[in-house]
Design a protein around this motif. Structure first.
Motif, PDB file in Angstrom:
ATOM      1  N   TYR A 182     -17.154 -24.824  16.680  1.00 57.35           N
ATOM      2  CA  TYR A 182     -16.508 -25.157  17.951  1.00 57.35           C
ATOM      3  C   TYR A 182     -15.217 -24.355  18.082  1.00 57.35           C
ATOM      4  N   ASP A 183     -15.128 -23.619  19.162  1.00 59.02           N
ATOM      5  CA  ASP A 183     -13.957 -22.782  19.430  1.00 59.02           C
ATOM      6  C   ASP A 183     -12.762 -23.671  19.749  1.00 59.02           C
ATOM      7  N   ASP A 184     -11.682 -23.540  18.964  1.00 55.88           N
ATOM      8  CA  ASP A 184     -10.502 -24.373  19.175  1.00 55.88           C
ATOM      9  C   ASP A 184      -9.876 -24.134  20.549  1.00 55.88           C
ATOM     10  N   ARG A 185     -10.008 -22.930  21.044  1.00 59.83           N
ATOM     11  CA  ARG A 185      -9.350 -22.603  22.307  1.00 59.83           C
ATOM     12  C   ARG A 185     -10.097 -23.154  23.509  1.00 59.83           C
ATOM     13  N   THR A 186     -11.414 -23.020  23.512  1.00 53.20           N
ATOM     14  CA  THR A 186     -12.203 -23.436  24.678  1.00 53.20           C
ATOM     15  C   THR A 186     -12.993 -24.726  24.448  1.00 53.20           C
ATOM     16  N   GLY A 187     -13.172 -25.089  23.197  1.00 50.91           N
ATOM     17  CA  GLY A 187     -13.987 -26.263  22.875  1.00 50.91           C
ATOM     18  C   GLY A 187     -15.483 -25.984  22.924  1.00 50.91           C
ATOM     19  N   GLU A 188     -15.859 -24.747  23.260  1.00 49.80           N
ATOM     20  CA  GLU A 188     -17.277 -24.393  23.353  1.00 49.80           C
ATOM     21  C   GLU A 188     -17.906 -24.243  21.974  1.00 49.80           C
ATOM     22  N   PHE A 189     -19.201 -24.521  21.921  1.00 47.76           N
ATOM     23  CA  PHE A 189     -19.950 -24.332  20.675  1.00 47.76           C
ATOM     24  C   PHE A 189     -20.465 -22.905  20.631  1.00 47.76           C
ATOM     25  N   ARG A 190     -20.237 -22.230  19.518  1.00 49.58           N
ATOM     26  CA  ARG A 190     -20.674 -20.851  19.348  1.00 49.58           C
ATOM     27  C   ARG A 190     -21.686 -20.778  18.212  1.00 49.58           C
ATOM     28  N   ASN A 191     -22.847 -20.238  18.509  1.00 47.49           N
ATOM     29  CA  ASN A 191     -23.913 -20.158  17.516  1.00 47.49           C
ATOM     30  C   ASN A 191     -23.608 -19.124  16.445  1.00 47.49           C
ATOM     31  N   LEU A 192     -24.062 -19.404  15.249  1.00 48.70           N
ATOM     32  CA  LEU A 192     -24.034 -18.456  14.144  1.00 48.70           C
ATOM     33  C   LEU A 192     -25.440 -18.348  13.572  1.00 48.70           C
ATOM     34  N   LYS A 224      -9.972 -22.267  10.161  1.00 48.69           N
ATOM     35  CA  LYS A 224     -10.865 -23.428  10.090  1.00 48.69           C
ATOM     36  C   LYS A 224     -10.811 -24.202  11.408  1.00 48.69           C
ATOM     37  N   PRO A 225     -11.942 -24.329  12.105  1.00 45.64           N
ATOM     38  CA  PRO A 225     -11.941 -25.077  13.368  1.00 45.64           C
ATOM     39  C   PRO A 225     -11.529 -26.535  13.168  1.00 45.64           C
ATOM     40  N   ARG A 226     -10.853 -27.074  14.171  1.00 48.79           N
ATOM     41  CA  ARG A 226     -10.393 -28.456  14.061  1.00 48.79           C
ATOM     42  C   ARG A 226     -11.561 -29.443  14.118  1.00 48.79           C
ATOM     43  N   LYS A 227     -12.578 -29.126  14.914  1.00 46.79           N
ATOM     44  CA  LYS A 227     -13.728 -30.017  15.046  1.00 46.79           C
ATOM     45  C   LYS A 227     -14.807 -29.614  14.052  1.00 46.79           C
ATOM     46  N   PRO A 228     -15.220 -30.525  13.181  1.00 48.02           N
ATOM     47  CA  PRO A 228     -16.265 -30.182  12.208  1.00 48.02           C
ATOM     48  C   PRO A 228     -17.629 -29.987  12.864  1.00 48.02           C
ATOM     49  N   LEU A 229     -18.495 -29.266  12.175  1.00 47.52           N
ATOM     50  CA  LEU A 229     -19.856 -29.037  12.666  1.00 47.52           C
ATOM     51  C   LEU A 229     -20.749 -30.245  12.402  1.00 47.52           C
ATOM     52  N   VAL A 230     -20.662 -30.793  11.196  1.00 50.57           N
ATOM     53  CA  VAL A 230     -21.486 -31.933  10.789  1.00 50.57           C
ATOM     54  C   VAL A 230     -20.582 -33.015  10.224  1.00 50.57           C
ATOM     55  N   SER A 231     -20.759 -34.235  10.677  1.00 52.56           N
ATOM     56  CA  SER A 231     -19.996 -35.376  10.162  1.00 52.56           C
ATOM     57  C   SER A 231     -20.950 -36.521   9.894  1.00 52.56           C
TER      58      SER A 231
END
Length: 581
Positions: A182-192, A224-231
């Protein structure tokens, strides 16, 4: 060529890590490796440290595995808390997954927390190198893992072939997400894309107080993004042992892949130490020269391998499972590709019907032009079969005249008596072979009008052996589950659950009366009441009143039948039902 470029790219990132691995530093419960040159790791399987300081867990071989562990045990329970509580911990690592064939890699690279450094009982492919068929799901594993998985394994409920999953004692993840951040600036999810060959960094954080674990992913060079990918909520107090080891496991399946770790760190009760990304330009230039020289020397070999892998990739969708016993019966084997094209890709327009065990499609074999019916079994044949992954396909003669049930009740052409008597004799002959003439006894367990199929000459074929059982002639068939269709089930089968040739004979007798009368073995009363008409009782009553010919199907024209044959069928059916029932 592409694979070598991916390795070169990872080496570039690896050589931006400090040249010497530092272990310890902050106490016995933390470590940091900024590169692995000179590191005293515990290695197993294909795992090795390359001359440039990369931890290589798999070497590109198919169906292989590799393990690498920090050698010193960590104390992950107790401390200032109660002895039974799992302590908070954090981990970080930089990794890269390099496929031999672009875009096609497998299976997984995993961070593992385990009670031992010995994971030799783990198997490769879908078990990711640290579990196996018997250990998967067992609470005795005491294993927590974060899998970076590039193959979708339906048996473990994987969400896709490019995901990050949190595993606790089982390969069925507690939670999982497609790879990305999750992009900290836009909040969008970016695929890898895990098999891109690009270096990425992962963070794993366990909060012992909240009993919560977070996994975060990002490209190298991204904070490190602020929002984790998996919780996931997960109390690891009953999972992690007091003394545990931290390391990595990687495995490959049929697709060759190299799994690399460029650096890692771990700490208990505090954030994991930063991995040093300091530049080592001189070493990098020297390594680039060596790798580029190796690329020029090996370009011909790599091009050859690429061509071979391209062919394999094109044929991969048709790779089939084969059994040991096929040496004797191999002539019946049909390829998935042949059946796929024969049915136009199992298109709905070719669908003949759907039953309890799968769907049936009409097809034409391309080489011989033979019409076939292909059954896709959901998890007997005279032509052939195919097995691909979890699919089982059966191909047998296409029956253009459908089933006897369709002609009796479904609007099909009415059957004359000669056709009916031929059908009766055909089914009787088939059951005789199954019960008496084959090397073992075969009990069909579902003889009925819908399972009697008719070929182009109206010859009867006994089909749908999905419930059939077989046994040696000097042994009894032991079944406990009642199988069959109401109206065809013998009374002793309903009482004991034990099937036998006699219970098949009972069903055949009911079918015999059904074909002769054109009525089902059990029918609802015509007066709208809840009572039912039992065909055998109705026929038997007419037999006692010497009015047996009144039960004959009215669609059989008068004078179009042999009275002797018809009487034999009716009397035989009633007599056999009485004796077998």
């Amino acid at each position: 060529m592409l694979e070598a470029k991916c390795v070169l790219r990872l080496l570039f990132y690896g050589l931006h890590l400090a040249a010497v691995a530092v272990s310890g530093g902050g106490g016995d419960d933390e470590f940091v490796y900024s590169g692995f040159s000179g590191a005293n790791l515990t290695l197993h399987g294909a795992a090795m440290v390359t001359p440039s300081g990369l931890l290589q867990l798999t070497d590109g071989a198919a169906v292989s595995k590799g393990h690498a562990f920090h050698p010193t045990p960590l104390h992950l329970r107790g401390g200032e808390k109660e002895a039974a509580a799992a302590r908070s911990f954090s981990a970080s690592f930089v990794f890269g997954i390099v496929p031999v064939t672009p875009g096609m890699g497998g299976h997984s690279l995993s961070l593992v927390v385990a009670p031992s450094r010995d994971l030799s009982t783990g198997t490769a492919s879908s078990y990711l190198g640290f579990l196996n068929t018997t250990s998967n799901g067992s609470a005795r594993n005491h294993i927590v893992a974060v899998e970076l998985d590039t193959i979708q394994s339906p048996e473990f409920q994987d969400i896709d072939d490019n995901h990050v999953g949190l595993d606790v004692n089982s390969l069925v993840s507690v939670n999982a997400s497609s790879a990305g951040y999750y992009d900290d600036r836009t909040g969008e999810f970016r695929n890898l894309t895990l098999v891109s060959g690009e270096a990425m960094q992962a963070w794993v954080d366990y909060d012992g107080d909240a009993a919560r674990i977070d996994v975060t992913l990002a490209p190298v060079g991204t904070e490190k993004p602020r929002k984790p990918l998996v919780s996931a909520s997960a109390d690891l107090s009953s999972v992690i042992t007091d003394v545990a080891y931290v390391g990595f496991s990687a495995s490959t399946g049929r697709l060759s892949t190299r799994h690399y770790v460029l650096g890692c760190s771990f700490a208990v009760d505090e954030p994991a130490p930063a991995i040093d990304m300091a530049t080592a330009q001189a070493t990098l230039r020297e390594l680039q020269t060596q790798v580029q020289g190796g690329l020029i020397a090996g370009v011909v070999a790599l091009a050859t391998v690429a061509c071979v892998l391209l062919i394999v990739r094109r044929r991969y969708r048709y790779v089939e499972l084969r059994e040991d016993w096929e040496i004797e019966f191999g002539a019946h084997r049909l390829s998935y590709k042949v059946l796929f094209h024969a049915t136009n890709g199992f298109k709905n327009k070719n669908l003949l019907g759907t039953g309890g065990f799968g769907t049936v499609y009409k097809g034409v074999l391309p080489t011989s032009g033979t019409g076939v019916a292909v059954k896709r079994v959901t998890h007997g044949c005279s032509i052939g079969y195919c097995r691909l992954k979890d699919e089982l396909l059966l191909a047998y003669d296409y029956m253009p005249n459908g089933s006897v049930e369709q002609h009796l009740y479904g609007g099909g052409d009415a059957l004359n008596w000669a056709q009916r008597f031929q059908i009766i004799k055909g089914v009787a002959s088939g059951l005789l072979y199954l019960h008496e003439e084959w090397e073992q006894v075969v009990v069909h367990r579902d003889v009925k009008a819908s399972n009697i199929l008719l070929d182009g000459e109206m010859n009867a074929r006994l089909g749908d052996f999905g419930l059939a059982r077989l046994h040696d002639r000097d042994a009894e068939l032991h079944t406990t589950v009642i199988a069959g269709t109401f109206g065809y089930i013998a009374p002793e089968l309903a009482l004991t659950g034990r099937a036998s040739p006699l219970t098949d004979v009972f069903a055949f007798d009911a079918f015999l009366l059904e074909v002769t009368t054109g009525r089902r073995p059990v029918e609802e009363a015509m007066d709208g009441s809840s009572s039912r008409l039992m065909l055998v009782d109705w026929v038997f009553e007419h037999w006692r009143n010497e009015s047996l010919l009144q039960v004959v199907d009215p669609r059989i024209e008068l004078g179009d039948y042999d009275v002797g044959e018809l009487s034999l069928a009716l009397r035989g059916g009633v007599t056999l039902l009485a004796s077998t029932g």
